[in-house]
Design a protein around this motif. Structure first.
Motif, PDB file in Angstrom:
ATOM      1  N   ASN A 123     -13.254  86.060  93.406  1.00 43.33           N
ATOM      2  CA  ASN A 123     -13.000  86.842  92.594  1.00 43.33           C
ATOM      3  C   ASN A 123     -13.978  88.122  92.683  1.00 43.33           C
ATOM      4  N   VAL A 124     -13.577  89.258  93.492  1.00 44.62           N
ATOM      5  CA  VAL A 124     -14.593  89.805  93.972  1.00 44.62           C
ATOM      6  C   VAL A 124     -14.638  91.354  93.057  1.00 44.62           C
ATOM      7  N   GLY A 125     -13.638  91.042  91.981  1.00 46.20           N
ATOM      8  CA  GLY A 125     -13.574  92.120  91.041  1.00 46.20           C
ATOM      9  C   GLY A 125     -12.786  93.182  91.108  1.00 46.20           C
ATOM     10  N   GLN A 126     -13.568  94.649  90.853  1.00 43.44           N
ATOM     11  CA  GLN A 126     -13.411  95.404  90.926  1.00 43.44           C
ATOM     12  C   GLN A 126     -13.499  96.119  92.700  1.00 43.44           C
ATOM     13  N   ASN A 127     -14.871  95.010  93.039  1.00 46.36           N
ATOM     14  CA  ASN A 127     -15.193  95.601  94.904  1.00 46.36           C
ATOM     15  C   ASN A 127     -13.998  95.533  95.717  1.00 46.36           C
ATOM     16  N   ALA A 132     -13.043  93.152 101.482  1.00 46.68           N
ATOM     17  CA  ALA A 132     -11.961  93.274 102.540  1.00 46.68           C
ATOM     18  C   ALA A 132     -11.751  93.479 103.736  1.00 46.68           C
ATOM     19  N   ARG A 133     -12.722  95.242 103.966  1.00 46.58           N
ATOM     20  CA  ARG A 133     -13.374  95.948 104.961  1.00 46.58           C
ATOM     21  C   ARG A 133     -14.268  95.101 105.419  1.00 46.58           C
ATOM     22  N   LYS A 134     -15.298  94.181 104.963  1.00 42.55           N
ATOM     23  CA  LYS A 134     -16.954  93.962 104.988  1.00 42.55           C
ATOM     24  C   LYS A 134     -16.333  93.572 105.931  1.00 42.55           C
ATOM     25  N   ILE A 135     -15.243  92.137 105.068  1.00 39.50           N
ATOM     26  CA  ILE A 135     -14.858  90.455 106.335  1.00 39.50           C
ATOM     27  C   ILE A 135     -14.274  90.874 107.444  1.00 39.50           C
ATOM     28  N   HIS A 136     -13.081  91.891 107.419  1.00 43.44           N
ATOM     29  CA  HIS A 136     -12.228  92.074 108.515  1.00 43.44           C
ATOM     30  C   HIS A 136     -13.080  92.963 109.680  1.00 43.44           C
TER      31      HIS A 136
END
Length: 175
Positions: A123-127, A132-136
């Protein structure tokens, strides 16, 4: 949670998630386990291989969860297209409150899918959008995440080719 491969009397194969073997047996005895293809309630466990969790399987798990959610949504749509005598003669208090066995089954399937995703994700909450962009883009460790974001951010993520989907919000989530 245990994932069973299930087979109905018409030889349709599908999967189901259960808390344990006794839970599966109890749901079958109450005719709550239904084939999503033909609606048969006579369902048995099929042949299964033990599941070993690895990092590579996370991506497959998300894909399977998406497919299961689509299957449940399709079953719900089919149910909505089939009028019943009860639906035409009584007022239903809320679309979120299950009024018949099939709706309860759909809600239970959604609960299981949601629980499995939450259990195997961070759970990354509001981030959510930023993470998701950092992972992508390879700036963060690849892993399954969930959290909160705006519809505008979801649209932007999809435009960037980042696959996301909404977790179902269930009546119990509001309590």
């Amino acid at each position: 949670m245990i994932k069973y491969t299930l087979v109905c009397d018409s030889a349709h194969s599908f999967e189901g998630w259960f808390r344990n073997s006794d839970d599966f047996d109890a749901q079958c005895a109450r005719k709550l386990v239904v084939c999503p293809i033909c609606g048969a309630t006579s369902v048995q466990k099929g042949l299964m291989a033990p599941a070993v969790s690895t990092a590579r399987k996370r991506e497959a798990l998300v894909g399977a969860a998406q497919a299961e959610m689509q299957s449940v949504a399709a079953a719900a749509a089919n149910k909505a297209d089939t009028p019943t005598a009860a639906a035409s003669t009584e007022m239903r208090p809320s679309a979120l409150l299950p009024q018949d066995v099939q709706q309860k089954e759909i809600l239970e399937a959604l609960r299981l899918v949601r629980a499995r995703i939450v259990e195997s994700s961070e759970n990354v909450g509001q981030n959510f959008a930023a993470e998701a962009r950092k992972i992508h883009y390879g700036e963060a460790e690849e892993r399954s995440i969930y959290g909160e974001t705006t519809p505008k951010d979801v649209e932007a993520l999809l435009d960037e080719g980042i696959q996301v989907f909404a977790l179902p919000e269930l009546p119990d989530d509001k309590n």
